[in-house]
Design a protein around this motif. Structure first.
Motif, short mmCIF file in Angstrom:
data_model
loop_
_atom_site.label_atom_id
_atom_site.label_comp_id
_atom_site.label_asym_id
_atom_site.label_seq_id
_atom_site.Cartn_x
_atom_site.Cartn_y
_atom_site.Cartn_z
N ARG A 67 -23.37 22.80 39.65
CA ARG A 67 -24.62 22.13 40.08
C ARG A 67 -25.64 23.15 40.57
NH1 ARG A 67 -21.73 17.69 41.39
NH2 ARG A 67 -22.74 15.72 40.87
N PRO A 115 -28.19 12.03 36.03
CA PRO A 115 -28.21 13.07 37.07
C PRO A 115 -28.94 14.33 36.61
CG PRO A 115 -26.02 12.89 36.08
CD PRO A 115 -26.85 11.77 35.51
N GLY A 116 -29.59 14.98 37.57
CA GLY A 116 -30.32 16.23 37.26
C GLY A 116 -29.48 17.23 36.46
N THR A 154 -15.91 8.20 42.80
CA THR A 154 -17.37 8.24 42.81
C THR A 154 -17.82 7.76 41.44
OG1 THR A 154 -17.28 10.55 42.17
CG2 THR A 154 -17.63 10.08 44.51
P1 XMP Z 1 -21.76 9.65 42.63
O1 XMP Z 1 -21.01 10.37 41.58
O2 XMP Z 1 -22.02 10.50 43.83
O3 XMP Z 1 -23.17 9.31 41.99
O4 XMP Z 1 -21.12 8.34 43.00
C1 XMP Z 1 -24.15 8.49 42.58
C2 XMP Z 1 -25.38 8.51 41.70
O5 XMP Z 1 -26.02 9.79 41.78
C3 XMP Z 1 -26.08 10.38 40.50
N1 XMP Z 1 -25.76 11.81 40.69
C4 XMP Z 1 -26.66 12.81 40.68
N2 XMP Z 1 -27.99 12.78 40.50
N3 XMP Z 1 -28.07 15.13 40.76
C5 XMP Z 1 -28.68 13.95 40.52
O6 XMP Z 1 -29.90 13.96 40.31
C6 XMP Z 1 -26.73 15.23 40.96
O7 XMP Z 1 -26.19 16.32 41.16
C7 XMP Z 1 -26.00 14.00 40.91
N4 XMP Z 1 -24.69 13.69 41.08
C8 XMP Z 1 -24.58 12.36 40.93
C9 XMP Z 1 -25.04 9.68 39.66
O8 XMP Z 1 -25.36 9.74 38.27
C10 XMP Z 1 -25.10 8.29 40.22
O9 XMP Z 1 -26.16 7.53 39.67
#
Ligand code: XMP
Length: 434
Positions: free
Chosen positions: A220, A313-314, A430
């Motif tokens: 990331r 996601p970014g 997640t």
């Molecule tokens: P998780 O996996 O944390 O995801 O349950 C929650 C929401 O966030 C998005 N996501 C990201 N968006 N950068 C982003 O812009 C990231 O690094 C990132 N990681 C997770 C994921 O797609 C979901 O909608």
């Protein structure tokens, strides 16, 4: 400004955002301001038809009861005070809980007492913003990082309408985009809207930086840092840029339901550009909620698929190609994701499911293909529903649809011999796998 406006002064009521949305739902524009708005700030607002002093149990900050200045009552428009007993104006002890009662309280104040006109709509919003952008920017140039996401796309379309080629869009393809995504940015913005678009294919650069990096957080970080570097390099090549446009939206700005004193968060500027590359910001959708940003995109004629794009996601497919990214597995993620999206659209699930995608892990399993042993990767399907992404439940996809997706992935995607469906809710899982 073409729209009448009702302003909400935040005095610790947890429902600021809900009330703002409810007023907009009545067709009248509404904005939230801090309780300590100054006389000058208030006077500078145009078309204010009414003020709601939104008090509540949180109106004690650092041991002191906070209040609005006396000029709020002298602004020349009706005032409604919620939980604010000293006020010499219309009063409401608290917002009624039932939606219909709340609506009728708001209607009474806004439409009858304030006589606000129901002229909040996207046509007027676009017309207003075009004027405001022209005033702010003049004949200068504006830079925008155009990812192809909803917010940056709508900002681009608004700016193109307002200032045409004075907007310079930079689209960085980090090689982790979904199938067809960069192509659609080029098609819509360069070919259809005739935008000044710089397309940077940085795939090799990103993939070589990511080579052998398996740790999700390191991945990331590399993607984020590299993105800023590429954007910065492009910005340095350009001359005479004074403004930077951003797709900041209302939820980014309003701290709903908190202490009161700070309604507006300090902006995290566009992910750490160096000091000598700081620009004045243009944020034309900063007052819109997400559904309003989408409505604005439709008003501007952007394609439906772009406007209703699911969240992405970014770091893109980088966090769905688990462990150290290889081109082989990245292609498997991209192709399987495209099949999933296509089949979801055919089944109408694209309109129902919040987020859906595929994941390819970095291990192989044994299978049998064309009467011979195969040793290939699995594809994991994920489809979830959520309100705020903090918790999520899975979509219970019907078997025939799951089987169709599975058949297609196994037949069409290289290096894959197995398809699994992840039925874990968040928590314990997640939404993404990394
Ligand atoms: P998780 O996996 O944390 O995801 O349950 C929650 C929401 O966030 C998005 N996501 C990201 N968006 N950068 C982003 O812009 C990231 O690094 C990132 N990681 C997770 C994921 O797609 C979901 O909608």
């Amino acid at each position: 400004m073409k729209q009448d406006m009702i302003i909400i002064l935040d005095l610790g009521n947890a429902e600021n955002t809900t009330i703002a949305r409810a007023i907009r739902a009545l067709g009248v524009y509404s904005e939230i301001y801090p309780h300590d708005i100054t006389k000058e700030e208030l006077a500078a607002l145009s078309n204010v038809k009414g003020i709601i002093i939104n008090g509540g149990p949180n109106n004690i900050v650092d041991g002191e009861k906070i209040d609005v200045g006396p000029w709020v009552y002298e602004a020349g428009c009706p005032v409604l005070a919620v939980d604010h007993p000293q006020a010499n104006c219309e009063k409401l002890d608290k917002w009624p809980e039932a939606e219909a009662e709340q609506e009728s309280a708001l209607k009474g104040f806004i439409l009858e007492t304030c006589r606000a006109e129901k002229n909040w709509n996207m046509k007027n919003f676009v017309a207003d913003q075009v004027e405001l952008i022209k005033q702010q920017v003049g004949d200068k140039k504006v830079l925008l990082a155009l990812s192809g996401g909803v917010d940056s796309s709508v900002v681009a379309a608004l700016l193109i309408k307002a200032i045409g080629k004075q907007l310079v869009c930079v689209h960085v393809n980090h090689g982790l985009m979904r199938k067809g995504e960069s192509e659609s940015v080029i098609e819509v913005f360069q070919n259809q809207l005739d935008a000044n678009l710089i397309y940077v294919d940085a795939t090799d650069r990103f993939l070589s930086k990511l080579e052998n990096v398996a740790d999700p957080e390191k991945k990331r970080k590399i993607i984020g840092t590299e993105f800023i570097r590429v954007f910065e390099e492009e910005a340095r090549k350009l001359e005479g840029i004074d403004f930077l446009a951003q797709g900041t939206i209302y939820p980014d700005i309003v701290e709903s339901g908190t202490k009161t004193a700070k309604v507006v968060k300090s902006h995290h500027n566009v992910g750490g550009l160096p000091d000598d590359l700081q620009f004045e910001l243009v944020e034309p959708v900063r007052q819109l909620f997400k559904d309003e940003v989408r409505a604005c995109g439709l008003e501007l004629g952007l394609p439906h698929d772009m406007v209703f794009r699911q969240p992405f996601p970014g770091p893109g497919l980088g966090v769905r190609c688990l462990g150290a990214i290889t081109r082989e597995r990245l292609e498997a993620v991209r192709e399987s994701d495209a099949i999933l999206r296509e089949e979801f659209a055919k089944a109408g699930l694209d309109k129902k499911v919040w987020q859906y995608f595929t994941v390819v892990p970095d291990f192989k399993s044994v299978g049998v293909k064309d009467n011979a042993r195969s040793f290939e990767y699995p594809v994991i399907l994920r489809a979830i529903n959520t309100i705020d992404a903090m918790t999520a439940s899975i979509e219970q996809i019907e078997w025939p649809i799951l089987l169709k997706i599975t058949d297609r992935i196994l037949a069409e995607v290289k290096n894959v011999n197995r398809v699994c469906y992840d039925i874990s809710p968040k928590p314990c899982a997640t939404i993404e796998w990394e």
